[in-house]
Design an enzyme around this catalytic site. Structure first.
Site, PDB file in Angstrom:
ATOM      1  N   SER A 152      43.709 -48.730  17.243  1.00 26.40           N
ATOM      2  CA  SER A 152      44.352 -47.984  16.117  1.00 26.40           C
ATOM      3  C   SER A 152      45.799 -47.959  16.840  1.00 26.40           C
ATOM      4  O   SER A 152      46.483 -47.982  16.020  1.00 26.40           O
ATOM      5  CB  SER A 152      43.815 -46.714  15.929  1.00 26.40           C
ATOM      6  OG  SER A 152      43.585 -45.841  17.060  1.00 26.40           O
ATOM      7  N   TYR A 153      45.724 -47.626  17.976  1.00 25.84           N
ATOM      8  CA  TYR A 153      47.051 -47.330  18.739  1.00 25.84           C
ATOM      9  C   TYR A 153      48.044 -48.732  18.586  1.00 25.84           C
ATOM     10  O   TYR A 153      49.051 -48.764  18.263  1.00 25.84           O
ATOM     11  CB  TYR A 153      47.079 -47.253  20.151  1.00 25.84           C
ATOM     12  CG  TYR A 153      48.120 -46.603  21.110  1.00 25.84           C
ATOM     13  CD1 TYR A 153      48.967 -45.751  20.840  1.00 25.84           C
ATOM     14  CD2 TYR A 153      48.498 -47.699  22.016  1.00 25.84           C
ATOM     15  CE1 TYR A 153      50.145 -45.347  21.469  1.00 25.84           C
ATOM     16  CE2 TYR A 153      49.603 -47.254  22.825  1.00 25.84           C
ATOM     17  CZ  TYR A 153      50.151 -46.250  22.680  1.00 25.84           C
ATOM     18  OH  TYR A 153      51.328 -45.821  23.445  1.00 25.84           O
TER      19      TYR A 153
END
Length: 250
Positions: A152-153
């Site tokens: 996600s990052y």
């Protein structure tokens, strides 16, 4: 005083890298408006900046609330009458494997990082046109090299890189520079890593050719000052790796 008479808006400025940027900008003469989620940390940083003689303003806000983002820019204009530099530094995420990355996990990273960056850039554009301003967005080597447990990052950061390059191409005609910094620094998150996962921390540091973590103000903040100043007027669309040589872009 490279940023004398400049007005800067910095997200995630209450602690870590954002706080370092606020201090570096203040010492170069900028008026600093910074956004943070924690009122306690924000007020503390605001007091630090005021003691430096900086015209500082803390705005407490949840950057995941998209509806409130345009009003942040308007608050800057109401207080100072202009905006010269926008720094999108804030980001929240949860580190889990790709299989464990739910839509909620992805939404957290995209809302606090990508969407806030995108909306604040668009909201700031009319004012940046007037000042031929600078945009500095923060990205990460996690997306460039594909670090484990960073889905996600990495997604949020690479999305930010993508829109920043497009904005650099389109906004050049307005005299606006859009650049990116990819840092490694002794932020609170890294300090927690040292305590909670010392082996992972030691491995990370061992991979830095310069052999140390960057300092939030002296290393990352000073790089941001450079990109915000007239010294970087002919630089745009670039990812500046301020990570001690960890990721060497070719």
């Amino acid at each position: 005083m490279k940023l004398k008479d400049k007005v800067a808006l910095i997200t995630g400025g209450s602690s870590g890298i954002g706080r370092g940027i606020c201090h570096a900008f203040a010492k170069e003469g900028a008026a600093v408006v910074f956004v943070g989620l924690s009122e306690q940390k924000g007020k503390r940083t605001e007091e630090e900046l005021l003691k430096l003689g900086c015209n500082a303003l803390f705005i407490q806000a949840d950057l995941a609330d998209r509806s409130k983002l345009p009003s942040i820019v308007e608050m800057v204009i109401e207080r100072f009458g202009k905006l010269d530099v926008l720094v999108n530094n804030a980001q929240s995420s949860i580190n889990v494997t790709f299989e464990e990355t739910t839509e909620e996990v992805m939404d957290l990273a995209l809302n606090t990082g990508f969407w806030s960056t995108f909306i604040l850039m668009n909201s700031a554009l009319p004012y940046l046109k007037l000042t031929k301003g600078k945009v500095i967005n923060f990205v990460s080597g996690a997306g460039m090299i594909g670090l484990s447990k960073q889905a996600s990052y990495a997604a949020a950061k690479e999305a930010i890189r993508g829109i920043s390059r497009v904005a650099a191409t389109e906004w050049g005609r307005y005299g606006i520079n859009v650049n990116l910094i990819s840092p490694i620094a002794n932020s609170p998150g890294v300090e927690r890593l040292q305590v909670e996962h010392p082996n992972a921390y030691n491995k990370m540091v061992s991979l830095i050719p310069l052999g140390r973590l960057g300092d939030c103000e002296e290393d990352i903040g000073r790089a941001a000052v450079f990109l915000a100043s007239s010294d970087a007027d002919y630089i745009t669309g670039q990812t500046i790796m301020v990570d001690g040589g960890t990721v060497m872009v070719r």
